[in-house]
Write a protein that holds these residues in place. Structure first.
Motif, short mmCIF file in Angstrom:
data_model
loop_
_atom_site.label_atom_id
_atom_site.label_comp_id
_atom_site.label_asym_id
_atom_site.label_seq_id
_atom_site.Cartn_x
_atom_site.Cartn_y
_atom_site.Cartn_z
N LYS A 1 0.83 -1.20 0.00
CA LYS A 1 0.00 0.00 0.00
C LYS A 1 0.87 1.26 0.00
O LYS A 1 0.54 2.25 -0.66
N CYS B 1 -8.51 2.89 5.85
CA CYS B 1 -7.07 2.56 5.92
C CYS B 1 -6.72 2.08 7.31
O CYS B 1 -7.04 2.73 8.31
N SER C 1 -2.10 6.97 6.70
CA SER C 1 -3.16 7.96 6.93
C SER C 1 -2.56 9.33 7.23
O SER C 1 -3.00 10.35 6.68
#
Length: 889
Positions: free
Chosen positions: A459, A491, A497
């Protein structure tokens, strides 16, 4: 199993096996497969149920059983039992259960008795045990078995000779090598390939500890190089290269001789190709520009037609890696690798794809003709091959093939591990930079996989790729930002984040509809953990500071975090409201409200409050601009500022402009000072602020590395560090006295403008070094200020001289000898140059493209210069070094 029928009687009809199967008289193929499967399952169940014979071994019990080694009858009649005992010993040793010195000695004595047996299997187990245990036991115990091994080395059995040489090479040192050197040299030229190969491998091990001895075997090794055995040729060439590797001319002659076809071993040919590649690469420049490079290219091209696939691949890979090779010269190598792509062997397909992938990085057009073959490998069962095929196609594909590739990759991505997915993401980012018009398809593809299952590294690779594309392709800024905002709605990774929230705070206010992003940010304040909530508060404050129309609305949202359970969140909300000019006591949650209660949100109140004109505080730039230094530098700068504040100087106020820059030194074009005669560069600014006359000059923007003004062997060693401030240049001199019978008093540096240098700086003040004893290092300082009418930062050239008074002393007692006032003396130093690079300080910029675009256009100057460089990379490095710049990728 199928058994042929008996010969038929005369006159009877012959029947086929399949016809017999129908009649029940034979086995069919399907019944045979079922029979084999049943046997396989049966053996598998038996293996699973049977316990390991070494599961409950105890060291004491095994050592007790090993005492039968002393029984000559057991050794000669039951060699299998002895082999099993050695296997148990090896299992105990490999499991980490170390034996004591007495136990090792006892075992080694017992093992020597096993040499009575001539059983080949037992003897090989003996060698294996000795080689494994000898590395961890006492060297004195090794002598116990050395004589037995030496005897085997002279045996008539080739198996014993070969293995004993290998074991001895692992055990003996330089002192013992002389006793068996003669036997090893004879073994190198032995007619038996196994014995010769063992002796050559032993030489490869022994050359690390006894290089002088092994170099005397060069004649024998060269003779072994002409052996008919492929393995002997391989080991001989390896050892010969080890012997001559420090003689570049000898290696060149060896390689030139061997390229004429004197080697038949495929392994040795592969080794020769690697040596040729090393020689060409070390020569530098274009590989085909020299005679050596052209000869190497011809040999490698000839090796592409070798009978061995290993040699062909090695030659193709070497051709692809030759420095400076042109695209047209890669044709033969790429053609061979293309043939390997359709090979039934997965190893060849993987090797070819790996080589083509590396070629596609620098010369993608050379690999385009292999695209059809690589597309067929996307569905390969080997995921590594498929990953290489996809990433290479992304590098070589055309703009028209992007959509088709994305469809093929979509189904492929769900079948591979995260480490392969990261490689694909990196390739997609490069493809988008190559074809920016396809940004919608590629960024949309990356965004889709943000919502799929995956680990943190996968990610993060996608997020970094999207952010990198936002910085380069302005058209994708808003759509990419919206994708990232949707990602943080679900998330699970705090680091991602907070990274995205920070980006939203920077980019969001500059979009066409910035208010659409506030919903995503405020959801993080409500739903996430403390770290994400704190980042969201800072992001909201940036929206309010940059967009006056949203300030009142965002202030209402910020007030709701004043009673957050986390200290960091509350503090950030309080600071943000203060900087926005809000009165945090007004309309704050009352004491009667619950700790986590929320006041109702009213649209009419926001509409009324939006008309207020809330004055921003001057410190609002703390929210909008990044810190000019990292947190580590800020901590060190505050400590140095505290040192300066201990002088009780009221004029030095605490602010970002007065903090010194620390932990950064730039290499200078002049020679650097050795560590023994220079200052520690990490404390340069700290020493400066300890001097009262210098502490009031302000913040140090940058400091250079120490410059040597004298030779390190001279009687007086002087080095210089240039500290750049907003209006001054401070020269710090480290002076070391190396004469034991002299005491230097009132030492200082005197500078004079060079005749050919314009007057850009004036000497303002200086700080002398009071006393320098032998071996001591003291500092002297010079303060320069820009001359009126000149440009501060212009280059300058100064002549320097060290002036001091010499007082003679007794080296033993330190007492004065002669006049205590001493006599004046001066010592010439190297010239001091102030260059443009000294005024360029390091900037911690996370996004260089964005910082560059934010600069005002009127500060940009476009000029054309002529550089005397033929290579672009060399020219870039020279410009960076000349101007003291740093590169961003």
């Amino acid at each position: 199993y199928y058994l042929p029928p008996k010969a038929p009687l005369r006159g009877t009809k012959m029947t086929s096996p399949l016809e017999q199967a129908d009649d029940g008289g034979g086995l069919t193929i399907s019944s045979m497969v079922k029979e084999f499967q049943g046997l396989k399952d049966k053996f598998k169940r038996e293996d699973a149920d049977s316990p390991s014979p070494f599961s409950d071994l105890e060291k004491a019990t095994v050592l007790q059983e090993c005492r039968v080694f002393s029984d000559s009858k057991v050794v000669t009649e039951s060699p299998r039992k002895c082999s099993q005992l050695i296997t148990k010993l090896l299992h105990i040793v490999t499991q980490g259960d170390a034996m004591s010195s007495s136990e090792v000695t006892e075992v080694f004595f017992g093992v020597t008795k096993l040499f009575q047996s001539s059983d080949a299997s037992l003897r090989r187990m003996i060698y294996f045990f000795i080689k494994e245990v000898a590395e961890t036991c006492n060297p004195d115990d090794i002598i116990i078995v050395t004589s037995s091994l030496t005897k085997d080395m002279n045996s008539k059995e080739d198996l014993f000779r070969a293995n004993s040489i290998r074991v001895l090479a692992k055990m003996i040192d330089a002192t013992m090598l002389g006793a068996i050197e003669r036997y090893i040299k004879q073994a190198i030229v032995d007619r038996n390939a196994m014995v010769s190969s063992s002796a050559l491998v032993a030489g490869t091990h022994l050359i690390r500890g006894s290089p002088d001895v092994v170099r005397r075997w060069v004649n024998e090794v060269q003779e072994a190089l002409h052996s008919s055995s492929d393995m002997v040729q391989f080991h001989a060439l390896s050892l010969l290269y080890e012997i001559k590797q420090h003689d570049r001319l000898a290696i060149s002659k060896l390689v030139t001789k061997l390229t004429r076809g004197t080697i038949s071993s495929p392994l040795a040919t592969c080794l020769l190709i690697r040596y040729i590649t090393t020689i060409v690469r070390d020569s530098g420049g274009n590989a085909l520009a020299s005679a050596t490079g052209r000869a190497a290219y011809q040999f490698l091209e000839l090796s592409l037609r070798h009978r061995s696939e290993a040699v062909i691949y090695e030659a193709a890979k070497a051709l692809c890696n030759l420095p400076g090779i042109e695209e047209r010269d890669l044709g033969p190598a790429v053609a061979v690798l293309q043939l390997f792509l359709s090979s039934p062997k997965s190893t060849l397909r993987l090797a070819a794809m790996r080589a083509l992938s590396s070629v596609a990085i620098a010369k993608p057009s050379a690999v385009i003709k292999c695209n059809d073959d690589m597309e067929s490998l996307i569905a390969d069962n080997n995921r590594s091959i498929a990953t290489f095929a996809i990433t290479t196609l992304l590098k070589t594909g055309s703009e028209s093939s992007v959509d088709r590739l994305m469809k093929q990759i979509s189904s492929f991505m769900n079948e591979i591990a995260d480490e392969f997915k990261i490689v694909v993401v990196t390739a997609i980012r490069e493809l988008c930079l190559k074809y920016p018009l396809k940004h919608r398809v590629l960024v949309g593809f990356l965004a889709n996989f943000l919502r799929e299952e995956g680990g943190f590294e996968f990610k993060k690779a996608i997020v970094d790729a999207i952010i990198a594309l936002m910085c380069v392709i302005s058209e994708t800024k808003e759509s990419s930002l919206f994708h990232l905002c949707e990602f943080i709605e679900d998330c699970e990774f705090t680091a991602l984040s907070t990274q995205i929230l920070h980006l939203v705070g920077i980019v969001g206010p500059t979009t066409v509809a910035p208010a659409r992003y506030i919903r995503f940010v405020y959801n993080r304040v409500i739903l996430e953990n403390a770290a994400v909530r704190a980042a969201a508060i800072t992001t909201l404050a940036k929206f309010a500071a940059r967009l006056p129309a949203l300030q009142a609305s965002v202030s209402v949202l910020l007030r709701r975090s004043l009673r957050d359970e986390d200290d960091e969140v509350r503090d950030r909300a309080t600071v943000a409201l203060r900087l926005l000019g809000e009165n945090i006591t007004k309309d704050a949650p009352g004491d009667g409200e619950a700790e986590g209660s929320q006041r109702p949100f009213r649209q009419d109140a926001l509409a009324a409050d939006s008309t207020r004109d809330l004055p921003l505080q001057p410190e609002i730039h703390l929210l909008l601009e990044p810190l000019p230094m990292s947190f580590a530098q800020l901590s060190a700068a505050l400590k140095e500022f505290e040192v300066a504040g201990s002088r009780e100087d009221d004029a030095l106020a605490l602010s970002l402009t007065t903090l010194p820059v620390v932990d950064y030194t730039r290499p200078s074009s002049q020679s650097a000072v050795p560590a023994s005669a220079s200052l520690s560069s990490s404390n340069d600014s700290a020493e400066l602020y300890k001097i009262p006359e210098l502490a009031t000059l302000g913040r140090v923007h940058s400091s250079t590395s120490p410059i040597q003004l004298t030779e390190s062997e001279t009687e007086y060693v002087v080095s210089c560090i240039k500290h750049i401030m907003s209006e001054h240049v401070v020269l710090e001199f480290a002076i070391t006295n190396t004469i034991s019978d002299q005491l230097l008093v009132d030492a200082c540096i005197v500078i004079e403008q060079a005749p050919d240098s314009p007057q850009h700086y004036d000497h303002v003040a200086s700080v002398h070094a009071p006393i320098l004893r032998c071996g001591a290092t003291e500092r002297a300082w010079l303060i320069l200020r820009g001359s009126p009418g000149s440009t501060f930062g212009a280059p300058a050239h100064f002549l320097a001289e060290l002036k001091f008074r010499v007082v003679e002393i007794d080296p033993a007692t330190g007492e004065f000898e002669g006049d205590e006032e001493g006599f004046p003396e001066d010592y010439p130093l190297e010239d001091i140059e102030i260059s443009t690079a000294d005024f360029v300080a390091k900037a911690d910029i996370s996004n260089f493209r964005q910082a560059w675009d934010s600069l005002e256009k009127d500060k940009e100057v476009l000029q054309k210069y002529s550089l005397q460089f033929k290579d672009m990379e060399v020219a870039i490095d020279a410009v960076i070094s000349c101007l003291g710049m740093q590169s961003y990728t």
